[in-house]
Design a protein around this motif. Structure first.
Motif, PDB file in Angstrom:
ATOM      1  N   VAL A 158      -3.542  12.608  16.855  1.00  0.00           N
ATOM      2  CA  VAL A 158      -2.724  12.553  15.824  1.00  0.00           C
ATOM      3  C   VAL A 158      -1.465  11.997  15.928  1.00  0.00           C
ATOM      4  CG1 VAL A 158      -1.905  13.913  13.867  1.00  0.00           C
ATOM      5  CG2 VAL A 158      -3.922  14.611  14.533  1.00  0.00           C
ATOM      6  N   THR A 159      -0.930  12.249  16.983  1.00  0.00           N
ATOM      7  CA  THR A 159       0.634  11.794  17.489  1.00  0.00           C
ATOM      8  C   THR A 159       0.348  10.079  17.300  1.00  0.00           C
ATOM      9  OG1 THR A 159       1.199  13.663  18.634  1.00  0.00           O
ATOM     10  CG2 THR A 159       2.496  11.334  19.134  1.00  0.00           C
ATOM     11  N   ASP A 160      -0.591   9.560  18.018  1.00  0.00           N
ATOM     12  CA  ASP A 160      -0.856   8.297  18.224  1.00  0.00           C
ATOM     13  C   ASP A 160      -1.209   7.592  16.946  1.00  0.00           C
ATOM     14  OD1 ASP A 160      -0.666   8.402  20.935  1.00  0.00           O
ATOM     15  OD2 ASP A 160      -2.603   8.251  21.521  1.00  0.00           O
ATOM     16  N   ALA A 161      -1.897   8.394  15.917  1.00  0.00           N
ATOM     17  CA  ALA A 161      -2.307   7.874  14.801  1.00  0.00           C
ATOM     18  C   ALA A 161      -1.044   7.898  13.740  1.00  0.00           C
ATOM     19  CB  ALA A 161      -3.326   8.784  14.168  1.00  0.00           C
ATOM     20  N   VAL A 162      -0.097   8.671  13.956  1.00  0.00           N
ATOM     21  CA  VAL A 162       0.989   8.652  13.072  1.00  0.00           C
ATOM     22  C   VAL A 162       1.719   7.480  13.489  1.00  0.00           C
ATOM     23  CG1 VAL A 162       3.256   9.622  12.695  1.00  0.00           C
ATOM     24  CG2 VAL A 162       1.157  11.185  12.625  1.00  0.00           C
ATOM     25  N   GLN A 163       1.816   6.933  14.684  1.00  0.00           N
ATOM     26  CA  GLN A 163       2.788   5.913  15.259  1.00  0.00           C
ATOM     27  C   GLN A 163       2.117   4.486  14.681  1.00  0.00           C
ATOM     28  OE1 GLN A 163       5.736   5.906  16.520  1.00  0.00           O
ATOM     29  NE2 GLN A 163       5.300   8.248  16.140  1.00  0.00           N
TER      30      GLN A 163
ATOM     31  N   MET B 166       0.831  -1.125   0.052  1.00  0.00           N
ATOM     32  CA  MET B 166      -0.090   0.170  -0.006  1.00  0.00           C
ATOM     33  C   MET B 166       0.849   1.227   0.038  1.00  0.00           C
ATOM     34  SD  MET B 166      -2.622   1.377   2.722  1.00  0.00           S
ATOM     35  CE  MET B 166      -3.347  -0.330   3.267  1.00  0.00           C
ATOM     36  N   GLN B 167       0.542   2.134  -0.815  1.00  0.00           N
ATOM     37  CA  GLN B 167       1.342   3.448  -0.964  1.00  0.00           C
ATOM     38  C   GLN B 167       1.181   4.257   0.438  1.00  0.00           C
ATOM     39  OE1 GLN B 167      -0.338   6.023  -3.865  1.00  0.00           O
ATOM     40  NE2 GLN B 167      -2.489   6.170  -3.075  1.00  0.00           N
ATOM     41  N   ARG B 168       2.262   5.076   0.896  1.00  0.00           N
ATOM     42  CA  ARG B 168       2.335   5.726   2.022  1.00  0.00           C
ATOM     43  C   ARG B 168       1.563   7.038   1.713  1.00  0.00           C
ATOM     44  NH1 ARG B 168       8.463   5.128   2.834  1.00  0.00           N
ATOM     45  NH2 ARG B 168       8.256   4.546   0.871  1.00  0.00           N
ATOM     46  N   LEU B 169       0.187   7.133   1.903  1.00  0.00           N
ATOM     47  CA  LEU B 169      -0.570   8.332   1.848  1.00  0.00           C
ATOM     48  C   LEU B 169      -1.603   8.508   3.078  1.00  0.00           C
ATOM     49  CD1 LEU B 169      -2.013  10.597   0.180  1.00  0.00           C
ATOM     50  CD2 LEU B 169      -3.517   8.776  -0.680  1.00  0.00           C
ATOM     51  N   ALA B 170      -1.320   9.616   3.682  1.00  0.00           N
ATOM     52  CA  ALA B 170      -2.115   9.889   4.948  1.00  0.00           C
ATOM     53  C   ALA B 170      -2.862  11.152   4.675  1.00  0.00           C
ATOM     54  CB  ALA B 170      -1.023  10.136   6.117  1.00  0.00           C
ATOM     55  N   LEU B 171      -4.225  11.130   4.746  1.00  0.00           N
ATOM     56  CA  LEU B 171      -5.275  12.233   4.786  1.00  0.00           C
ATOM     57  C   LEU B 171      -5.672  12.538   6.121  1.00  0.00           C
ATOM     58  CD1 LEU B 171      -7.146  11.150   1.456  1.00  0.00           C
ATOM     59  CD2 LEU B 171      -4.819  12.448   1.858  1.00  0.00           C
ATOM     60  N   PHE B 172      -5.617  13.843   6.399  1.00  0.00           N
ATOM     61  CA  PHE B 172      -6.201  14.161   7.733  1.00  0.00           C
ATOM     62  C   PHE B 172      -7.230  15.226   7.881  1.00  0.00           C
ATOM     63  CE2 PHE B 172      -1.902  12.726   8.631  1.00  0.00           C
ATOM     64  CZ  PHE B 172      -1.925  11.871   9.581  1.00  0.00           C
ATOM     65  N   ASP B 173      -8.410  15.001   8.545  1.00  0.00           N
ATOM     66  CA  ASP B 173      -9.228  15.947   8.596  1.00  0.00           C
ATOM     67  C   ASP B 173      -8.573  17.311   9.639  1.00  0.00           C
ATOM     68  OD1 ASP B 173     -11.973  17.282   9.314  1.00  0.00           O
ATOM     69  OD2 ASP B 173     -11.694  16.490  11.300  1.00  0.00           O
ATOM     70  N   LEU B 174      -9.441  18.343   9.394  1.00  0.00           N
ATOM     71  CA  LEU B 174      -8.677  19.529  10.001  1.00  0.00           C
ATOM     72  C   LEU B 174      -9.216  19.739  11.302  1.00  0.00           C
ATOM     73  CD1 LEU B 174      -6.823  21.849   9.760  1.00  0.00           C
ATOM     74  CD2 LEU B 174      -8.773  23.370   8.577  1.00  0.00           C
ATOM     75  N   ASP B 175     -10.795  20.192  11.572  1.00  0.00           N
ATOM     76  CA  ASP B 175     -11.154  20.714  12.608  1.00  0.00           C
ATOM     77  C   ASP B 175     -11.562  19.364  13.631  1.00  0.00           C
ATOM     78  OD1 ASP B 175     -11.403  23.410  12.136  1.00  0.00           O
ATOM     79  OD2 ASP B 175     -13.077  22.949  10.804  1.00  0.00           O
ATOM     80  N   ASN B 176     -10.746  19.642  14.799  1.00  0.00           N
ATOM     81  CA  ASN B 176     -10.902  18.556  15.813  1.00  0.00           C
ATOM     82  C   ASN B 176     -10.153  17.416  15.625  1.00  0.00           C
ATOM     83  OD1 ASN B 176     -12.436  20.218  17.874  1.00  0.00           O
ATOM     84  ND2 ASN B 176     -14.221  19.675  16.844  1.00  0.00           N
ATOM     85  N   THR B 177      -9.380  17.613  14.506  1.00  0.00           N
ATOM     86  CA  THR B 177      -8.308  16.427  14.117  1.00  0.00           C
ATOM     87  C   THR B 177      -6.727  17.014  14.390  1.00  0.00           C
ATOM     88  OG1 THR B 177      -9.919  15.114  12.969  1.00  0.00           O
ATOM     89  CG2 THR B 177      -7.411  14.807  12.622  1.00  0.00           C
ATOM     90  N   LEU B 178      -6.482  17.896  13.531  1.00  0.00           N
ATOM     91  CA  LEU B 178      -5.342  18.631  13.377  1.00  0.00           C
ATOM     92  C   LEU B 178      -5.228  19.848  14.118  1.00  0.00           C
ATOM     93  CD1 LEU B 178      -4.110  18.270   9.760  1.00  0.00           C
ATOM     94  CD2 LEU B 178      -3.100  16.996  11.577  1.00  0.00           C
ATOM     95  N   ILE B 179      -6.508  20.525  14.471  1.00  0.00           N
ATOM     96  CA  ILE B 179      -6.561  21.573  15.310  1.00  0.00           C
ATOM     97  C   ILE B 179      -7.897  21.419  16.209  1.00  0.00           C
ATOM     98  CG2 ILE B 179      -5.765  23.096  13.539  1.00  0.00           C
ATOM     99  CD1 ILE B 179      -8.458  24.007  12.916  1.00  0.00           C
ATOM    100  N   ASP B 180      -7.589  22.112  17.187  1.00  0.00           N
ATOM    101  CA  ASP B 180      -8.371  22.088  18.375  1.00  0.00           C
ATOM    102  C   ASP B 180      -9.804  23.328  18.215  1.00  0.00           C
ATOM    103  OD1 ASP B 180     -10.167  22.085  20.606  1.00  0.00           O
ATOM    104  OD2 ASP B 180      -8.632  21.931  22.152  1.00  0.00           O
ATOM    105  N   ARG B 181     -10.564  22.794  17.273  1.00  0.00           N
ATOM    106  CA  ARG B 181     -11.673  23.595  16.912  1.00  0.00           C
ATOM    107  C   ARG B 181     -12.686  23.978  18.017  1.00  0.00           C
ATOM    108  NH1 ARG B 181     -17.330  24.368  16.336  1.00  0.00           N
ATOM    109  NH2 ARG B 181     -17.687  25.917  14.690  1.00  0.00           N
ATOM    110  N   GLN B 182     -12.881  23.112  18.943  1.00  0.00           N
ATOM    111  CA  GLN B 182     -13.857  23.384  19.874  1.00  0.00           C
ATOM    112  C   GLN B 182     -13.246  24.359  20.907  1.00  0.00           C
ATOM    113  OE1 GLN B 182     -14.573  19.628  21.891  1.00  0.00           O
ATOM    114  NE2 GLN B 182     -15.806  19.025  20.281  1.00  0.00           N
TER     115      GLN B 182
END
Length: 222
Positions: free
Chosen positions: A207-212, A1-17
Motif C-alpha cells: 500500500v505504501t508503494d501504491a500511495v507513492q 482526474m479527481q483525487r479518489l483512492a479506493l482500497f480493498d481490505l483483506d490482504n491489501t490494507l490488512i494481512d488477512r492471511q
C-alpha cells in the motif's frame, strides 16, 4: 482526474492471511487437533474464496463437530477482527494521502460485522472517508455498482475518475476497471498469474508503494 483512492481490505490494507493462520492455530489447539488439521484449514481456506458459509460447513464435516456451521462462522467473525493488523508504514501512507487532499474509501466483500470490526479495530475508520461492505449493500465485487456506491459515499462519483488498489485481479482490478477507475495491483506470490481480464495500470507490492504512485501520477495542478 479527481483525487479518489479506493482500497480493498483483506490482504491489501490488512494481512488477512496472517490473521487467518492465527485463528486456525487457535482452532486446532482448542480442539486438540494436529498439524495435519492446521494444514487442511489453511489449504481449504485458500481454495474456497467467497462467502464463508460453505467453508464452515466443510470444517464441521471434516472434524465431525457438534457445533453448527453457522455457530462456527459467528465465532470466527467475532474473533478475526481481534487478530488482524495493518503495517504501520501503510497507515502513515494513508495519512499522507489524506494530507494531500485525497478522498479515501474501502470497498470489500464479506460480512458486515466481521469487516467493520477489522476496520475499526485497526484504526482504519479514522483514516478513510467511507467504506462499503458487500453484505451491507447486497452487491459483491467485481460488480461495478459497489464501486459506484463507495465513490458516492466519499463524495467523489466514479464518472470523474479515480483509482482502485487491491490484490485480486478479478475482484479489484477488473472490477475497478469496469467502474471506470484506474487500478493498482498489489501482486502477491500467492496470486495466480493466469488472467485474461484488463491489465492494471500499475503493479506494486505494498500500500505504501501504491500511495507513492498515486501521489506521483495524480498530483494536483500547479
Amino acid at each position: 482526474m479527481q483525487r479518489l483512492a479506493l482500497f480493498d481490505l483483506d490482504n491489501t490494507l490488512i494481512d488477512r492471511q496472517a490473521a487467518f493462520r492465527a485463528w486456525a492455530e487457535e482452532f486446532v489447539t482448542e480442539r486438540g487437533l494436529d498439524d495435519k488439521a492446521l494444514t487442511w484449514l489453511i489449504a481449504t481456506d485458500a481454495h474456497m474464496p467467497g462467502p464463508r458459509g460453505p467453508f464452515f460447513t466443510a470444517v464441521r464435516n471434516e472434524f465431525t463437530l457438534t457445533q453448527t456451521a453457522e455457530n462456527l462462522w459467528q465465532q470466527y467473525r467475532q474473533r478475526m477482527p481481534e487478530l488482524v493488523s495493518c503495517r504501520a508504514e501503510d497507515l502513515d501512507a494513508l495519512r499522507q494521502l489524506r494530507s494531500a487532499g485525497w478522498r479515501i474509501g474501502i470497498v470489500t466483500n464479506g460480512m458486515t460485522d466481521n469487516q467493520q470490526g477489522k476496520i475499526r479495530r485497526t484504526g482504519l475508520d479514522v483514516l478513510v472517508d467511507a467504506w462499503c461492505i458487500s453484505d451491507e449493500v447486497g452487491i459483491r465485487k467485481p460488480d461495478p455498482t459497489i464501486f459506484q456506491i463507495i465513490a458516492q459515499r466519499c463524495g467523489a462519483p466514479t464518472q470523474h475518475g479515480g483509482w482502485m488498489v487491491g490484490d485480486d485481479l478479478t475482484l479489484d482490478i477488473a472490477g475497478g476497471h469496469g467502474a471506470g477507475l484506474h487500478t493498482i495491483w498489489l501482486q502477491s506470490t500467492q496470486t495466480p498469474q493466469e488472467f485474461v481480464g484488463p491489465r492494471p495500470d500499475f503493479t506494486t507490492a505494498t500500500v505504501t508503494d501504491a500511495v507513492q504512485i498515486l501521489l506521483t501520477h495524480n498530483a494536483p495542478p500547479a
